[in-house]
Enzyme design. Structure first.
Site, short mmCIF file in Angstrom:
data_model
loop_
_atom_site.label_atom_id
_atom_site.label_comp_id
_atom_site.label_asym_id
_atom_site.label_seq_id
_atom_site.Cartn_x
_atom_site.Cartn_y
_atom_site.Cartn_z
N ASP A 25 -6.88 -2.66 -1.62
CA ASP A 25 -5.97 -1.73 -2.29
C ASP A 25 -5.78 -0.44 -1.49
OD1 ASP A 25 -4.12 -0.93 -4.17
OD2 ASP A 25 -5.48 -0.94 -5.86
N HIS A 30 -1.02 -1.58 0.92
CA HIS A 30 0.31 -1.01 0.72
C HIS A 30 0.72 -0.08 1.85
CE1 HIS A 30 -0.06 -2.66 -3.27
NE2 HIS A 30 -1.17 -1.97 -3.47
N GLU A 56 -3.83 -7.01 -0.79
CA GLU A 56 -3.14 -5.98 -1.57
C GLU A 56 -3.27 -4.68 -0.81
OE1 GLU A 56 -3.09 -3.47 -5.64
OE2 GLU A 56 -3.75 -5.54 -5.90
N HIS A 72 2.18 -7.15 -9.23
CA HIS A 72 1.44 -5.91 -9.06
C HIS A 72 1.77 -4.95 -10.20
CE1 HIS A 72 0.62 -1.86 -7.36
NE2 HIS A 72 -0.38 -2.48 -6.77
#
Length: 326
Positions: A287, A10, A8, A164
């Site tokens: 994250d 980004h 995860e 998500h």
């Protein structure tokens, strides 16, 4: 611990960048902006420093899901996916890609997923919660009947779908009035995503498409700790099942879902998740750039679990789930 796989993680394009501006104070925006736009430099240095071999990259939120025109959503998704494919090609051993999808139109979404998997080499999709569509009076959740042909494509392609979070629409968020601190990752993200996941479980989707693989971040958005109570209360009154699915909710959770450690670096929470869903269904994530890679890696490498489970969660489960060659 070297060789970790994180999924995860980004990035943003200039087109989607400002969707992330509201998640930090103004004084911190330059730092977050820099993190989101960087892929090949600082990100890779941090990966090297903290033993992350591979990141599976995904577009920031809500991005495509908040574009109410399906044609424009599709165009934005395609541009983001093409950009990501170019970035992955620069360092294919360090990066893989999740597709952004225009879920406003299930047929377009299925076509784009197929393109991303078969032509761009992506390993799945990450979708930022429900979608907005100016043709619909309500947010679009993916248990709805029009999405079932899309799920058939996902199963046929045999790739995971990462659900998500995003914030609820203002019309659905009155409970947060006067308490904006509860929005976003503090609370609303998890609540919104957990309900969406429960809708999928209760809809009968996994009876029709039993090979679907759904990923939830943040150690399961609170769901591991609610499974017993959900099924217990549904069975309290001996009547016809209250949802279309044929089995207990926990059965679908344990057989069709995977969890990541993204943005939830707490040992007690990890152990509880292991006890509920098993170490074979939990995967390391950070994250980034909304959390720090060093925080995630330092916690995970020192958390009180067995070394066998640490290897599974750190890289083994992801290697198997995404069919990654090492």
């Amino acid at each position: 611990m070297n060789g970790k796989i994180a999924l995860e993680e980004h990035f943003a394009t200039e087109e989607t960048l400002m969707d992330s501006a509201g998640f930090v104070p103004d004084k911190d925006w330059p730092e977050l902006r820099s993190r989101l736009l960087d892929i090949q430099d600082r990100r890779v240095r941090l990966m090297d420093e903290h033993g992350i071999e591979t990141m599976i990259l995904s577009l920031n939120a809500p991005a495509v899901q908040a574009i109410a025109d399906s044609t424009r959503a599709n165009e934005t998704a395609r541009r983001a996916n093409d950009f990501l494919a170019e970035q992955v090609a620069k360092q294919p051993t360090r990066f893989r890609g999740f597709a952004a999808l225009p879920m406003q139109d299930p047929e377009l979404a299925a076509r784009e997923l197929e393109r991303c998997v078969k032509e761009l080499g992506f390993v799945g999709a990450l979708v930022n919660g429900f979608s907005q569509d100016n043709r619909s009076a309500v947010p679009l959740y993916y248990d709805m009947a029009q999405y079932w042909p899309f799920w058939e494509t996902v199963q046929a392609l045999d790739v995971p779908f990462y659900l998500h979070p995003r914030n609820p629409l203002p019309s659905d968020a009155r409970i947060y009035d006067g308490h904006a601190w509860l929005l976003g990752p503090t609370w609303a993200f998890g609540q919104e995503t957990a309900v969406h996941a429960l809708r999928l479980m209760g809809s009968g989707l996994f009876d029709k498409y039993p090979a679907l693989k759904i990923i939830l971040g943040h150690m399961g958005e609170g769901l591991p700790y609610s499974m017993w109570r959900i099924d217990h209360r549904n069975a309290w009154i001996k009547t016809t099942p209250k949802y279309p699915a044929k089995r207990k909710i926990v059965d679908y959770f344990n057989e069709n879902f995977y969890l990541t450690t993204s943005g939830n670096f707490r040992t007690q929470t990890l152990i509880d998740a292991i006890l509920e869903i098993g170490a074979d269904r939990i995967l390391f994530s950070t994250d980034w750039p909304f959390e720090n890679i060093d925080h995630a890696a330092d916690w995970f490498e020192n958390t009180s679990i067995s070394e066998a489970d640490r290897k599974k969660i750190g890289w083994g489960n992801a290697q198997n789930l995404f069919k990654l060659n090492r």
